[in-house]
Scaffold this active site. Structure first.
Site, PDB file in Angstrom:
ATOM      1  N   CYS A 194     -11.068   3.032   0.266  1.00  0.00           N
ATOM      2  CA  CYS A 194      -9.631   3.135   0.588  1.00  0.00           C
ATOM      3  C   CYS A 194      -9.269   2.277   1.653  1.00  0.00           C
ATOM      4  CB  CYS A 194      -9.519   4.780   0.821  1.00  0.00           C
ATOM      5  SG  CYS A 194      -7.713   5.157   1.428  1.00  0.00           S
ATOM      6  N   THR A 195      -8.315   1.664   1.484  1.00  0.00           N
ATOM      7  CA  THR A 195      -7.959   0.682   2.631  1.00  0.00           C
ATOM      8  C   THR A 195      -7.477   1.372   3.968  1.00  0.00           C
ATOM      9  OG1 THR A 195      -5.641   0.332   1.833  1.00  0.00           O
ATOM     10  CG2 THR A 195      -7.136  -1.056   1.095  1.00  0.00           C
ATOM     11  N   HIS A 196      -7.081   2.660   4.040  1.00  0.00           N
ATOM     12  CA  HIS A 196      -7.107   3.203   5.254  1.00  0.00           C
ATOM     13  C   HIS A 196      -8.295   3.335   6.071  1.00  0.00           C
ATOM     14  CE1 HIS A 196      -3.117   4.619   3.056  1.00  0.00           C
ATOM     15  NE2 HIS A 196      -2.732   5.153   4.555  1.00  0.00           N
TER      16      HIS A 196
ATOM     17  N   ASP B 284       0.933  -1.136   0.161  1.00  0.00           N
ATOM     18  CA  ASP B 284       0.095  -0.129  -0.182  1.00  0.00           C
ATOM     19  C   ASP B 284       0.915   1.095   0.032  1.00  0.00           C
ATOM     20  OD1 ASP B 284      -2.108   1.615   0.309  1.00  0.00           O
ATOM     21  OD2 ASP B 284      -2.125   1.732   2.438  1.00  0.00           O
ATOM     22  N   SER B 285       0.328   2.403  -0.285  1.00  0.00           N
ATOM     23  CA  SER B 285       1.009   3.780  -0.124  1.00  0.00           C
ATOM     24  C   SER B 285       1.524   3.835   1.353  1.00  0.00           C
ATOM     25  CB  SER B 285       0.175   4.755  -0.432  1.00  0.00           C
ATOM     26  OG  SER B 285      -0.904   4.721   0.318  1.00  0.00           O
TER      27      SER B 285
ATOM     28  N   CYS C 152      -4.454  -1.459  -2.180  1.00  0.00           N
ATOM     29  CA  CYS C 152      -4.682  -0.095  -2.347  1.00  0.00           C
ATOM     30  C   CYS C 152      -5.327  -0.040  -3.368  1.00  0.00           C
ATOM     31  CB  CYS C 152      -3.068   0.686  -2.729  1.00  0.00           C
ATOM     32  SG  CYS C 152      -3.444   2.306  -2.797  1.00  0.00           S
ATOM     33  N   ASN C 153      -6.816   1.003  -3.287  1.00  0.00           N
ATOM     34  CA  ASN C 153      -7.665   1.004  -4.329  1.00  0.00           C
ATOM     35  C   ASN C 153      -7.007   2.096  -5.466  1.00  0.00           C
ATOM     36  OD1 ASN C 153     -10.546  -0.015  -3.264  1.00  0.00           O
ATOM     37  ND2 ASN C 153      -9.183   0.374  -1.636  1.00  0.00           N
ATOM     38  N   THR C 154      -6.387   2.985  -4.714  1.00  0.00           N
ATOM     39  CA  THR C 154      -6.095   4.094  -5.649  1.00  0.00           C
ATOM     40  C   THR C 154      -4.876   3.371  -6.722  1.00  0.00           C
ATOM     41  OG1 THR C 154      -6.174   5.808  -3.933  1.00  0.00           O
ATOM     42  CG2 THR C 154      -4.823   6.540  -5.559  1.00  0.00           C
TER      43      THR C 154
ATOM     44  N   TYR D 127      -1.061   8.763  -2.172  1.00  0.00           N
ATOM     45  CA  TYR D 127      -1.102   8.276  -3.728  1.00  0.00           C
ATOM     46  C   TYR D 127      -2.340   9.369  -4.344  1.00  0.00           C
ATOM     47  CZ  TYR D 127       1.994   4.744  -3.945  1.00  0.00           C
ATOM     48  OH  TYR D 127       3.256   3.704  -4.149  1.00  0.00           O
ATOM     49  N   GLY D 128      -3.490   9.464  -3.472  1.00  0.00           N
ATOM     50  CA  GLY D 128      -4.898   9.863  -4.223  1.00  0.00           C
ATOM     51  C   GLY D 128      -4.375  11.273  -4.787  1.00  0.00           C
TER      52      GLY D 128
HETATM   53  N1  DGL Z   1      -4.873   3.349   0.980  1.00  0.00           N
HETATM   54  C1  DGL Z   1      -4.909   3.517  -0.404  1.00  0.00           C
HETATM   55  C2  DGL Z   1      -6.230   3.435  -1.013  1.00  0.00           C
HETATM   56  O1  DGL Z   1      -6.839   2.111  -0.880  1.00  0.00           O
HETATM   57  C3  DGL Z   1      -4.697   5.015  -0.730  1.00  0.00           C
HETATM   58  C4  DGL Z   1      -4.083   6.160   0.063  1.00  0.00           C
HETATM   59  C5  DGL Z   1      -3.318   7.265  -0.365  1.00  0.00           C
HETATM   60  O2  DGL Z   1      -3.933   8.125  -0.736  1.00  0.00           O
HETATM   61  O3  DGL Z   1      -2.145   7.219  -0.435  1.00  0.00           O
HETATM   62  O4  DGL Z   1      -6.573   3.964  -2.031  1.00  0.00           O
END
Ligand code: DGL
EC number: 5.1.1.3
Length: 263
Positions: free
Chosen positions: A188-190, A9-10, A73-75, A41-42
């Site tokens: 988003c996994t966060h 992930d990021s 990470c979805n992004t 990352y977003g």
């Molecule tokens: N955890 C990441 C996701 O699922 C993105 C977080 C980020 O923007 O870095 O999209």
């Protein structure tokens, strides 16, 4: 190839996926790699982000020698899955917004997608909506600030109610629409890491849907050889992250090592 499950992930978001994977495969060995030097990352441009994701994942695969890569990470997944699959010879499992389970659950047919600003506008996301939630109204809520809050939380700083409420205002508003939002996709996994706060602050009861269980199922389908009994549980970051050590340890990972990228 036999090896651990590598989760990428990021930042700390992949730990929510690590939790789901550990529940499903308690005997498996895991590695965790995050690109905290490039977080979040977003808000990055697509082309530079794609190249970066491939470079970090290649370095992490070299360091961990995994049997499967989970892009938690979805992004990253909605952007670079294809490139990762062509660059790697191991199975790559992605994480994309759980639109389909949310559509199965929603009674009001109004769903909120809570994700990064990149994920809410990606063609991949639109395709999921067209395929699985055509009859639903979708309210997209971009919450890059919630990524920052989750990072702070895993470094030991609880979020403020005021900041969270400001970030969630468009979502709380949509629970008052006609029809009201009754289901929220944590795209988003966060965000599952922040769920106790989100639930406590929400003005109404909502269904919160994440992708953890689906990813765990998919990992079992693509790879049966990761269960080595070797519990190395190493973690890697792209920038020093002393503050993350305790958070990573809570999820069973050793102190982070610095990942060297090929220039
Ligand atoms: N955890 C990441 C996701 O699922 C993105 C977080 C980020 O923007 O870095 O999209």
């Amino acid at each position: 190839m036999t090896g651990p499950i590598l989760i990428f992930d990021s930042g700390v978001g992949g730990l929510s996926v690590a939790y789901a994977l550990r529940c499903a495969y308690p005997e498996a060995a895991f590695c965790y790699a995050c690109d905290n030097a490039w977080l979040p990352y977003g808000v990055r441009q697509d082309a530079e982000l794609t190249a970066r994701i491939v470079a970090v994942c290649l370095a992490a695969v070299e360091a961990c020698q995994p049997s499967v890569l989970v892009v938690a990470c979805n992004t990253a997944s909605t952007l670079a899955l294809e490139q990762l699959r062509s660059a790697l010879s191991i199975p790559v499992v992605g994480t994309v917004p759980a639109i389909k389970p949310a559509a199965n659950l929603s009674k009001s047919r109004h769903i909120a997608l809570l994700a990064t600003s990149a994920t809410v506008r990606r063609p991949y996301t639109q395709q999921l909506i067209d395929n699985f939630a055509k009859d639903c109204r979708i309210t997209r809520v971009a919450a890059d600030g919630l990524v920052v809050e989750a990072e702070r939380w895993l470094s030991g700083n609880p979020p403020s109610q005021m900041r969270l409420n400001a970030l969630m205002a468009p979502l709380w508003q949509a629970t008052d629409d006609t029809p009201p939002v009754d289901t929220v996709v944590l795209g988003c996994t966060h965000f599952p890491l922040m769920l106790p706060w989100l639930e406590a602050l929400s003005p109404v009861e909502l269904n919160w849907v994440d992708s953890g269980a689906a990813i765990a199922r998919r990992v079992g389908q693509v790879s049966e050889t990761f269960n080595t009994g070797r519990r190395d549980n190493r973690s890697f970051t792209t920038a020093t992250a002393k503050g993350l050590q305790a958070g990573l340890a809570d999820y069973g990972f050793s102190a982070p090592e610095l990942l060297r990228l090929k220039s």
